[in-house]
Design a protein around this motif. Structure first.
Motif, short mmCIF file in Angstrom:
data_model
loop_
_atom_site.label_atom_id
_atom_site.label_comp_id
_atom_site.label_asym_id
_atom_site.label_seq_id
_atom_site.Cartn_x
_atom_site.Cartn_y
_atom_site.Cartn_z
N GLN A 26 42.01 38.67 47.65
CA GLN A 26 42.52 39.75 47.31
C GLN A 26 43.38 39.43 45.98
O GLN A 26 43.88 38.73 46.06
N LYS A 53 41.33 50.71 45.06
CA LYS A 53 41.65 49.64 46.43
C LYS A 53 40.58 50.21 47.39
O LYS A 53 39.48 49.16 48.06
N THR A 56 37.09 48.49 46.35
CA THR A 56 37.23 47.31 46.10
C THR A 56 37.08 46.58 47.06
O THR A 56 37.13 45.28 47.66
N GLN A 59 39.73 44.49 47.83
CA GLN A 59 39.74 43.68 47.02
C GLN A 59 41.25 43.19 45.74
O GLN A 59 41.48 42.28 45.39
N LEU A 60 41.45 44.65 45.29
CA LEU A 60 41.83 44.94 44.46
C LEU A 60 43.31 46.02 44.23
O LEU A 60 42.85 46.95 44.92
N LEU A 249 39.33 38.83 37.17
CA LEU A 249 38.45 39.47 38.32
C LEU A 249 37.26 38.70 38.62
O LEU A 249 36.55 38.58 37.60
N ASP A 250 37.35 39.26 40.08
CA ASP A 250 35.76 38.92 40.63
C ASP A 250 34.55 40.10 39.94
O ASP A 250 34.97 41.21 39.56
N LYS A 252 32.37 41.28 40.31
CA LYS A 252 31.77 42.80 41.48
C LYS A 252 33.07 43.51 41.10
O LYS A 252 33.13 45.13 41.21
N VAL A 253 34.52 42.90 41.56
CA VAL A 253 35.57 43.54 41.71
C VAL A 253 36.23 44.46 39.95
O VAL A 253 36.49 46.01 40.23
N ARG A 254 35.39 43.84 39.18
CA ARG A 254 35.61 44.14 37.85
C ARG A 254 35.04 45.84 37.28
O ARG A 254 35.08 46.36 36.92
N THR A 256 33.89 47.77 40.07
CA THR A 256 34.23 48.85 40.15
C THR A 256 35.05 49.26 39.64
O THR A 256 35.37 49.90 40.42
N LEU A 257 35.80 48.69 39.00
CA LEU A 257 37.12 48.99 38.42
C LEU A 257 36.85 49.84 37.52
O LEU A 257 37.55 51.25 36.71
#
Length: 334
Positions: A26, A53, A56, A59-60, A249-250, A252-254, A256-257
């Motif tokens: 997170q 949020k 992700t 996670q972010l 950032l991970d 996958k998170v990046r 998604t962002l």
């Protein structure tokens, strides 16, 4: 029984490891916004944070921090984001024009007049401005537009540019100040919080902003006229991210962002413009503001008077500014 207890211990340990991994994954970011927490822009940025949020899976986590929560100004947000004082920053083009001049080229008076114009030249702006942001340690995550910047004031109604002569107005960009000089007026620099009192005390006779900001910031009490000439497009407004934080950032998170950001800029622009139309009607019907919108011929005539302002600005900021202005004028036929 022993086997059962062993499975329970293994399960408990595994759950603990999963929780620890989740907590470690997170990431918590702050996002600076120069408007108050109830302003439509802040509301939409908070919705952006909530969507990030959600998509992700928590996670972010982005917390939007409104004006006053950080010890820096709207004009300093590029530096503050680049140095990591915040991970995300909202930078209105006029306010950051001293740091990244080419990011504010759409604020030249009567050149790029509304969101339709911005959309036609957005790639040109990014081509020249994005490398300048990167030098400051930030990446443009997405952009959105405020509605057209117009002139609001108190006293005798303005229906012709000549009637701006002798008036002092609060501006958001030095290029608007140059426009006023051409028309015989003058500019006053004020923070957002200082505007209502300055109008009330007669320090200024008006200000330049979008109608939905007049309503959103509750500036309507001090005005009785509006000159809706679409002086310049309201933006772009840049949602920027600290490059180092972004790269950490991970993946996958990046991704998604980036996906949410790609959707959010156009979404905010549409909603802002819809609010502006409603705000103009509200100013007219509820707050008794006299509205005047000049014809296209009048506005085009004003644009011709501003060409020396455009050229002087471009020359001041170097070959890239000259090239960007040339491309934008060709694209818009101005």
């Amino acid at each position: 029984m022993k086997i059962s207890k062993q499975f329970v211990r293994i399960g408990t340990a595994f759950a603990g490891l999963m929780l620890a991994a989740s907590a470690q994954a997170q990431v918590k970011w702050d996002m600076y916004s120069f408007v108050g927490v109830t302003h439509p822009i802040a509301v939409r940025l908070i919705a952006f944070a909530e969507e990030v949020k959600k998509q992700t899976n928590g996670q972010l986590l982005i917390t939007v921090r409104p004006a006053g929560e950080f010890p820096f100004k709207a004009t300093e947000i590029v530096r503050a984001t680049g140095t990591g004082q915040v991970q995300l920053g909202q930078g209105y083009s006029g306010f950051i024009s001293g740091t990244v001049p080419l990011a504010s080229i759409a604020n030249l008076p009567f050149l790029v007049r509304n969101s339709d114009d911005v959309e036609k030249v957005r790639t040109i702006i990014h081509k020249y401005a994005d490398p300048e942001f990167q030098k400051q340690g930030v990446k443009v995550l997405f952009t959105f537009d405020w509605p057209p910047q117009n002139i609001f004031g108190r006293g005798d109604q303005v229906t012709k540019p000549e009637q701006l002569a002798g008036k002092k107005l609060r501006t958001t960009d030095a290029k608007q100040s140059e426009m006023l000089k051409v028309l015989g007026g003058s500019a006053v620099s004020l923070t957002t919080a200082e505007v209502p009192l300055a109008v009330e005390r007669g320090v200024v006779q008006g200000f330049m902003t979008a109608a939905f900001n007049v309503v959103g910031a509750k500036w309507y009490d001090g005005i009785n006229w509006a000159y809706l000439a679409d002086v310049n497009a309201g933006g772009p407004d840049y949602a920027m991210v600290n490059i180092a934080a972004y790269n950490k950032l991970d993946p996958k998170v990046r991704a998604t962002l980036d996906k949410v950001a790609e959707q959010w800029g156009p979404k905010m622009t549409r909603e802002n413009n819809a609010d502006d139309a409603a705000a103009i009607d509200l100013l007219k019907t509820k707050y008794n503001v006299k509205i005047y919108r000049p014809s296209k011929e009048e506005t085009d005539a004003l644009a011709k008077r501003m060409v020396p302002v455009w050229d002087a600005w471009a020359k001041q900021h170097g070959p890239n500014a000259v090239a960007a202005l040339k491309e934008i004028r060709e694209k818009l036929g101005r």
